[in-house]
Structures are given as C-alpha cells and as structure tokens.
Design an enzyme around this catalytic site. Sequence first.
Site, PDB file in Angstrom:
ATOM      1  N   PHE A 246      32.225  48.119  44.864  1.00 58.38           N
ATOM      2  CA  PHE A 246      31.850  46.716  44.672  1.00 58.38           C
ATOM      3  C   PHE A 246      33.103  45.899  44.362  1.00 58.38           C
ATOM      4  O   PHE A 246      33.588  45.896  43.235  1.00 58.38           O
ATOM      5  CB  PHE A 246      30.819  46.602  43.552  1.00 58.38           C
ATOM      6  CG  PHE A 246      29.888  47.781  43.523  1.00 58.38           C
ATOM      7  CD1 PHE A 246      29.080  48.069  44.615  1.00 58.38           C
ATOM      8  CD2 PHE A 246      29.840  48.630  42.430  1.00 58.38           C
ATOM      9  CE1 PHE A 246      28.241  49.166  44.620  1.00 58.38           C
ATOM     10  CE2 PHE A 246      29.011  49.731  42.420  1.00 58.38           C
ATOM     11  CZ  PHE A 246      28.203  50.007  43.511  1.00 58.38           C
ATOM     12  N   ASP A 248      35.534  43.538  43.211  1.00 53.60           N
ATOM     13  CA  ASP A 248      35.650  42.435  42.252  1.00 53.60           C
ATOM     14  C   ASP A 248      37.123  42.207  41.940  1.00 53.60           C
ATOM     15  O   ASP A 248      37.957  42.285  42.827  1.00 53.60           O
ATOM     16  CB  ASP A 248      34.827  42.730  40.994  1.00 53.60           C
ATOM     17  CG  ASP A 248      35.320  43.969  40.238  1.00 53.60           C
ATOM     18  OD1 ASP A 248      36.261  44.645  40.711  1.00 53.60           O
ATOM     19  OD2 ASP A 248      34.775  44.248  39.153  1.00 53.60           O
ATOM     20  N   ASP A 318      33.168  53.740  41.633  1.00 50.13           N
ATOM     21  CA  ASP A 318      33.327  52.366  41.171  1.00 50.13           C
ATOM     22  C   ASP A 318      32.950  52.245  39.704  1.00 50.13           C
ATOM     23  O   ASP A 318      33.679  51.632  38.915  1.00 50.13           O
ATOM     24  CB  ASP A 318      32.463  51.428  42.006  1.00 50.13           C
ATOM     25  CG  ASP A 318      32.655  49.968  41.630  1.00 50.13           C
ATOM     26  OD1 ASP A 318      32.115  49.551  40.574  1.00 50.13           O
ATOM     27  OD2 ASP A 318      33.325  49.232  42.367  1.00 50.13           O
ATOM     28  N   ASP A 323      34.792  51.301  34.282  1.00 53.22           N
ATOM     29  CA  ASP A 323      34.784  51.703  32.874  1.00 53.22           C
ATOM     30  C   ASP A 323      36.192  52.064  32.404  1.00 53.22           C
ATOM     31  O   ASP A 323      36.601  51.721  31.286  1.00 53.22           O
ATOM     32  CB  ASP A 323      33.859  52.911  32.671  1.00 53.22           C
ATOM     33  CG  ASP A 323      32.384  52.538  32.742  1.00 53.22           C
ATOM     34  OD1 ASP A 323      32.060  51.338  32.625  1.00 53.22           O
ATOM     35  OD2 ASP A 323      31.552  53.453  32.924  1.00 53.22           O
TER      36      ASP A 323
END
Length: 345
Positions: A246, A248, A318, A323
């Site tokens: 994803f 970002d 991801d 994290d």
Amino acid sequence: MPVAEIRLAADRVLDSAELINGTSEDVFVPLDGVKAAAQKIMSRMQQIGYSTAEWKKNTLTPSVADSAAIEWIFVVDSLNFSFWTDKTRASQYTVTLDGQAYRGYWTLCAAVNRAMREGIPITDAAYLASISKEQTAYVFRTDDPATQESIPMLDERVAVLNEIGRVLLEKYQGRFSNVLRQAQGSAQRLVEMVVRDFACFRDEHMYMDRVVCIYKRAQILVADLWACFEGKDQGLFTDIDKITMFADYRVPQALCHFGALMYSDRLLTYLKNGQNGELLESGHRWEVEIRGNSIWAVELIRRQITALGMHVNAILLDFYIWDYAKEFADEMKDIPIHLTRSVFY
C-alpha cells in the site's frame, strides 16, 4: 467485456509498478539492496513470529470479527489519508481515548471509536450520506482546539463520507458487507468493485502518457478485512496473494533505510530542502515514481523471501515494514519523507 477477460484492479497495480520501475528517472530499486532487505526482513519476521494476529493487538481496532467490524473497517479505510503534519508535537492533531493520546493514523481510529461510544452512528450509511461539515468536525475534533491543529482535509473527508454513504444506499442496501458478499471470496474482485463504484478510492494517475493504478486505500481495505478475520469466514480470499503493498509515504522511507529503494541526488536534495512539509503535488512524476517503485520493491522482496523458502504476501510485508518504520523512526530521521496532500493516502 466481462471482468474476467480484462486485467483486474490488483493486477493493474502490479503492471503499473513494473512500468514505472522500468521508466523511472529519479527512483530506483537496486537488486542487491532487495536481496539484503529480504534477508533482514525475513529473519526478523521469523524471530518475532509476525502474523495477521498483530492487527488485532492494537486496542483501537475491532477485537471481534463480525458485521460491525466490516462496516467499521470500511469507514476507517475510506478516511485513511493525509495525517502528516509539519507542526510541533505539542500542536499536532491529537485525539485522546481512555487516557491515551493518539497522533497520525491512530487519531482516525480513536475518533471513530469515540463517536460510537457517544452514540453517533458513524458507520450508518444513511447518516454518512447527509453528514454535514459541522458534524464531521465534531466527530474528528482535536483534544484542544485552542492549541492543536484540526484534522487535515476536513472538506474532503465530508465529501468522502457523503459519497460512500450515498453509494452504499443506492447500490448495496446501505451495508458494505453486501459489497464483500458480492465479491464471493475474491480479493481481486473486491478491489475492482470498490474502485469502480467509489470514486474516492480510484487512485489513478497519468505517468508517461499512460494511466497508472496505485489503489492504496482499496487494497488496504481488503487487507484489513483479511487481517481482522485472520483469513477465515468473511475474510477468506482465495486470491489474497494478488494484493500488492500500500504505497504511502512511511513505507518508502523504510525501504530506503533497508536499501531496497534509492533516490537520485536531485530528488533527494529536493525532498531534504522542501519547505513547510508540503513538497509534492498529487500526481507529480516524482510522487508517482516513489509510490510505484515502492510497490515493485516490495514485490521483489516478496519473491526473494519466497525463493528462500518462506511464504509471505505483500500485505504482511507492508504491515511489518510500516510497523518497523514507526518503531525505529529515530533511526530513519535523516531519510526524507515525501509528503502530498491527497485523499489517496
């Protein structure tokens, strides 16, 4: 033409990432770095036993996988964009719940949970279809409006809530669980339906005279459902491994830290010298190159780890990398983050 005869959404994301990687001028995926990153990530994931169970360990995410959790996830992922700030920590947008102050993405989860405790039907489609700016501002109010910034992009969030409420009422009897049901256990089909029917999820951009697809929020929506249900029942997707990472702004930073992503000198200088935090417009070539190459880097890391004998998909990679980036933020503080005000991430 039937959907089965065309490239489905998640496939288009990977196709786009490969195209971007092959034509990039300022962002690169060094293969030696990918191999080293894969080794390090695989070793640590095995050491700590990283799995989808990590998703439920946070007190803000639904602890029970049920229909209410499905609607919660859809609303949260519809609004999962633009929480970065250039303010000092004391003046950042902050939401406190149960004595814990949250910033960044977690303010969204905390605010939604706070609204539900107050009896606000924040996951009800009819309510969302007509929610006003004033009501939205109240739901996402900061702890101290006199000293802290408001939630970014409030007008855009109102528009998103109105849109998803309206579409759910018009096409899906007011429930996202009906969208999920119609996907019939296919992650690919669910992404396709979401980007087709909900314009706010349609993360597409022009690059080299081609339309490229990123679909960050649509794919993380699928991933969150999969993680919440731990790949069972309503979260069982037979093609879950088709979902990409994803794209970002935090994960690219970590990929640079791992050596799996590199920027040209001119891009690195631009990012380091950017003023007021707001560096790149949505759809800017550099922004698309960073996001597209991030997807490709994680895909290559996934392939390398698989070749080493450990099965892992891009979703879990991801989650782990995000994290890791949060946990070791101080170690990465010298790696600049590209920042874009966008409804897409």
